[in-house]
Write a protein that holds these residues in place. Structure first.
Motif, PDB file in Angstrom:
ATOM      1  N   ILE A 173       0.482  -0.922  -0.151  1.00 28.56           N
ATOM      2  CA  ILE A 173      -0.097   0.027   0.210  1.00 28.56           C
ATOM      3  C   ILE A 173       0.883   0.907  -0.068  1.00 28.56           C
ATOM      4  O   ILE A 173       1.893   1.034   0.394  1.00 28.56           O
ATOM      5  N   ALA A 174       0.418   2.388  -0.621  1.00 29.36           N
ATOM      6  CA  ALA A 174       1.193   3.507  -1.176  1.00 29.36           C
ATOM      7  C   ALA A 174       1.174   4.096   0.427  1.00 29.36           C
ATOM      8  O   ALA A 174       0.600   4.219   1.573  1.00 29.36           O
ATOM      9  N   GLN A 175       2.795   4.918   0.905  1.00 29.75           N
ATOM     10  CA  GLN A 175       3.040   5.578   1.833  1.00 29.75           C
ATOM     11  C   GLN A 175       2.385   6.993   1.922  1.00 29.75           C
ATOM     12  O   GLN A 175       1.530   6.747   2.929  1.00 29.75           O
ATOM     13  N   ASP A 176       2.203   7.886   1.076  1.00 30.40           N
ATOM     14  CA  ASP A 176       1.540   9.142   0.182  1.00 30.40           C
ATOM     15  C   ASP A 176       0.018   8.693   1.119  1.00 30.40           C
ATOM     16  O   ASP A 176      -1.346   7.905   1.290  1.00 30.40           O
ATOM     17  N   GLY A 177      -0.513   9.233   2.404  1.00 30.91           N
ATOM     18  CA  GLY A 177      -2.059   8.726   3.491  1.00 30.91           C
ATOM     19  C   GLY A 177      -2.323   7.571   3.340  1.00 30.91           C
ATOM     20  O   GLY A 177      -2.901   7.304   3.387  1.00 30.91           O
ATOM     21  N   LEU A 178      -0.938   7.116   4.549  1.00 30.07           N
ATOM     22  CA  LEU A 178      -0.693   6.004   4.343  1.00 30.07           C
ATOM     23  C   LEU A 178      -1.919   5.953   6.131  1.00 30.07           C
ATOM     24  O   LEU A 178      -2.554   5.489   6.617  1.00 30.07           O
ATOM     25  N   ILE A 179      -1.633   6.657   7.053  1.00 28.89           N
ATOM     26  CA  ILE A 179      -1.897   6.649   8.366  1.00 28.89           C
ATOM     27  C   ILE A 179      -3.770   6.703   8.539  1.00 28.89           C
ATOM     28  O   ILE A 179      -4.455   5.786   8.565  1.00 28.89           O
ATOM     29  N   PRO A 180      -4.049   8.306   7.766  1.00 26.51           N
ATOM     30  CA  PRO A 180      -5.004   8.226   7.580  1.00 26.51           C
ATOM     31  C   PRO A 180      -5.908   7.223   6.710  1.00 26.51           C
ATOM     32  O   PRO A 180      -7.330   7.171   7.272  1.00 26.51           O
ATOM     33  N   ASN A 181      -5.530   6.461   5.826  1.00 28.39           N
ATOM     34  CA  ASN A 181      -5.752   5.668   5.217  1.00 28.39           C
ATOM     35  C   ASN A 181      -6.496   4.298   5.879  1.00 28.39           C
ATOM     36  O   ASN A 181      -7.630   3.680   5.967  1.00 28.39           O
ATOM     37  N   LEU A 182      -5.237   3.941   6.427  1.00 25.85           N
ATOM     38  CA  LEU A 182      -5.349   2.618   7.661  1.00 25.85           C
ATOM     39  C   LEU A 182      -6.594   3.302   8.490  1.00 25.85           C
ATOM     40  O   LEU A 182      -7.234   2.031   9.088  1.00 25.85           O
ATOM     41  N   LEU A 183      -6.114   4.010   9.260  1.00 25.19           N
ATOM     42  CA  LEU A 183      -7.290   4.546  10.588  1.00 25.19           C
ATOM     43  C   LEU A 183      -8.910   4.843  10.180  1.00 25.19           C
ATOM     44  O   LEU A 183      -9.755   4.332  10.436  1.00 25.19           O
ATOM     45  N   ALA A 184      -9.329   4.803   8.947  1.00 23.44           N
ATOM     46  CA  ALA A 184     -10.436   5.254   8.049  1.00 23.44           C
ATOM     47  C   ALA A 184     -10.946   3.457   7.590  1.00 23.44           C
ATOM     48  O   ALA A 184     -11.898   2.877   7.287  1.00 23.44           O
ATOM     49  N   PHE A 185      -9.756   2.901   6.902  1.00 25.17           N
ATOM     50  CA  PHE A 185     -10.374   1.326   6.783  1.00 25.17           C
ATOM     51  C   PHE A 185     -10.607   0.343   8.476  1.00 25.17           C
ATOM     52  O   PHE A 185     -11.185  -0.036   8.156  1.00 25.17           O
ATOM     53  N   ASN A 186     -10.274   0.887   9.080  1.00 27.00           N
ATOM     54  CA  ASN A 186      -9.934   1.135  10.967  1.00 27.00           C
ATOM     55  C   ASN A 186     -11.602   0.399  11.308  1.00 27.00           C
ATOM     56  O   ASN A 186     -12.613   0.015  11.712  1.00 27.00           O
ATOM     57  N   VAL A 187     -12.246   1.962  10.538  1.00 32.81           N
ATOM     58  CA  VAL A 187     -13.433   2.756  11.199  1.00 32.81           C
ATOM     59  C   VAL A 187     -14.211   2.008  10.834  1.00 32.81           C
ATOM     60  O   VAL A 187     -15.274   2.085  10.976  1.00 32.81           O
ATOM     61  N   GLY A 188     -14.172   1.908   8.814  1.00 36.59           N
ATOM     62  CA  GLY A 188     -15.196   0.844   8.143  1.00 36.59           C
ATOM     63  C   GLY A 188     -15.283  -0.404   8.796  1.00 36.59           C
ATOM     64  O   GLY A 188     -16.050  -1.021   9.012  1.00 36.59           O
ATOM     65  N   VAL A 189     -14.572  -1.454   9.554  1.00 35.30           N
ATOM     66  CA  VAL A 189     -13.650  -2.606  10.086  1.00 35.30           C
ATOM     67  C   VAL A 189     -15.342  -2.235  10.794  1.00 35.30           C
ATOM     68  O   VAL A 189     -15.883  -3.188  11.334  1.00 35.30           O
ATOM     69  N   GLU A 190     -15.080  -2.199  11.687  1.00 35.98           N
ATOM     70  CA  GLU A 190     -15.813  -1.721  12.758  1.00 35.98           C
ATOM     71  C   GLU A 190     -17.429  -1.016  12.834  1.00 35.98           C
ATOM     72  O   GLU A 190     -18.580  -1.356  13.303  1.00 35.98           O
ATOM     73  N   ILE A 191     -17.327  -0.179  11.774  1.00 29.96           N
ATOM     74  CA  ILE A 191     -19.141  -0.272  11.325  1.00 29.96           C
ATOM     75  C   ILE A 191     -19.467  -1.476  10.435  1.00 29.96           C
ATOM     76  O   ILE A 191     -20.634  -1.764  10.456  1.00 29.96           O
ATOM     77  N   GLY A 192     -18.622  -2.658  10.057  1.00 26.15           N
ATOM     78  CA  GLY A 192     -18.839  -3.488   9.531  1.00 26.15           C
ATOM     79  C   GLY A 192     -19.218  -4.725  10.385  1.00 26.15           C
ATOM     80  O   GLY A 192     -20.431  -5.209  10.268  1.00 26.15           O
ATOM     81  N   GLN A 193     -18.953  -4.433  11.251  1.00 30.93           N
ATOM     82  CA  GLN A 193     -19.009  -5.707  12.247  1.00 30.93           C
ATOM     83  C   GLN A 193     -20.437  -5.231  13.074  1.00 30.93           C
ATOM     84  O   GLN A 193     -20.703  -6.057  13.482  1.00 30.93           O
ATOM     85  N   LEU A 194     -20.550  -3.616  13.370  1.00 28.12           N
ATOM     86  CA  LEU A 194     -21.450  -3.514  13.819  1.00 28.12           C
ATOM     87  C   LEU A 194     -23.208  -3.606  13.195  1.00 28.12           C
ATOM     88  O   LEU A 194     -23.443  -4.353  13.331  1.00 28.12           O
ATOM     89  N   LEU A 195     -22.424  -4.121  11.860  1.00 27.91           N
ATOM     90  CA  LEU A 195     -23.664  -3.600  10.608  1.00 27.91           C
ATOM     91  C   LEU A 195     -23.821  -6.113  10.904  1.00 27.91           C
ATOM     92  O   LEU A 195     -25.167  -5.423  11.635  1.00 27.91           O
ATOM     93  N   ALA A 196     -22.581  -6.619  10.670  1.00 25.22           N
ATOM     94  CA  ALA A 196     -22.838  -7.986  11.294  1.00 25.22           C
ATOM     95  C   ALA A 196     -23.788  -8.319  12.073  1.00 25.22           C
ATOM     96  O   ALA A 196     -24.124  -9.130  12.178  1.00 25.22           O
ATOM     97  N   LEU A 197     -22.871  -7.627  13.236  1.00 23.13           N
ATOM     98  CA  LEU A 197     -23.297  -8.237  14.742  1.00 23.13           C
ATOM     99  C   LEU A 197     -25.221  -7.445  14.722  1.00 23.13           C
ATOM    100  O   LEU A 197     -25.662  -8.482  15.335  1.00 23.13           O
ATOM    101  N   GLY A 198     -25.244  -6.576  14.124  1.00 26.56           N
ATOM    102  CA  GLY A 198     -26.912  -6.406  14.382  1.00 26.56           C
ATOM    103  C   GLY A 198     -27.283  -7.951  13.519  1.00 26.56           C
ATOM    104  O   GLY A 198     -28.711  -7.598  14.265  1.00 26.56           O
ATOM    105  N   ALA A 199     -27.631  -7.963  12.269  1.00 27.60           N
ATOM    106  CA  ALA A 199     -28.086  -8.575  12.038  1.00 27.60           C
ATOM    107  C   ALA A 199     -27.714 -10.305  12.389  1.00 27.60           C
ATOM    108  O   ALA A 199     -29.144 -10.844  12.087  1.00 27.60           O
TER     109      ALA A 199
END
Length: 227
Positions: free
Chosen positions: A150-176
């Motif tokens: 993965i590109a180093q340019d924007g790495l940390i913000p993108n990783l944090l965004a990915f992690n936020v997405g993981v938690e959103i996905g987890q909540l959606l899956a868990l809710g179902a």
């Protein structure tokens, strides 16, 4: 869930990432918050290993407070090793990590069946186990992401965004899962079928383990003797 896992082909198992998503990650550069949130959520919602483990974790949890504690422990473990692995570049063999993740599903099924108490007379600390297996789940994903360079340019913000997405996905899956479990628990068949459900869960975990170990030894053989 198990039937879907068996019918969608081996490329969808564990931490394999769809070719289109893989290409996007490899070619992207700069800060891309929303796309990485989407990728993180998609990974969690379609990650059979995560869903099976969470299904096992909440199987006998009836209070939302308890569900929240266990899911938080899993999220903390997953997030920690995901960020650590990608930022440091420290990885392990993806097949072996995914085999351990398969064992996490087996462990939870056995725990739900009361096997440890009957066999060994001890009960593992389920909260500690959930945190530890969360570490492995996150490290497995980190290993895959590092492979994509993965590109180093924007790495940390993108990783944090990915992690936020993981938690959103987890909540959606868990809710179902919780909604379906709520309906099932109201029926008289829940306790009668609990043993069979956890036996199937354990079987799925062993299938994950076997698949990953076969992949590991095939890759090892190819590296030693050539394809």
């Amino acid at each position: 869930m198990i039937l879907l896992m068996l019918c969608t082909g081996v490329d969808a198992w564990a931490h394999n990432v769809a070719e289109g998503d893989k290409g996007y990650i490899q070619e992207s550069s700069g800060i891309l918050i929303m796309p990485f949130i989407y990728l993180g959520a998609k990974h969690m919602v379609t990650g059979y290993d995560h869903l099976l483990f969470l299904f096992g974790v909440i199987f006998f949890l009836y209070r939302l407070k308890d569900v929240g504690i266990y899911v938080t422990l899993f999220a903390v473990g997953h997030s920690t090793t995901l960020l650590f692995g990608v930022l440091t570049g420290i990885t392990a063999d993806a097949y072996l990590i995914d085999a351990i993740i398969g064992l996490s599903v087996v462990y939870k099924a056995l725990d739900n069946l009361g096997a440890f108490q009957r066999w060994f007379g001890v009960q593992p600390n389920t909260k500690v186990a959930t945190l530890i297996f969360g570490f492995f789940h996150g490290f497995g994903l980190a290993t895959k992401i590092v492979e994509f360079e993965i590109a180093q340019d924007g790495l940390i913000p993108n990783l944090l965004a990915f992690n936020v997405g993981v938690e959103i996905g987890q909540l959606l899956a868990l809710g179902a899962i919780l909604i379906l479990m709520g309906f099932w628990r109201r029926t008289g068949s829940f306790m009668r079928h609990a043993f069979a459900a956890n036996t199937l869960l354990m079987t799925a975990g062993f299938i994950f383990v076997g698949y990953q170990l076969v992949g590991y030894f095939v890759a090892l053989s190819n590296s030693l003797f050539g394809e």
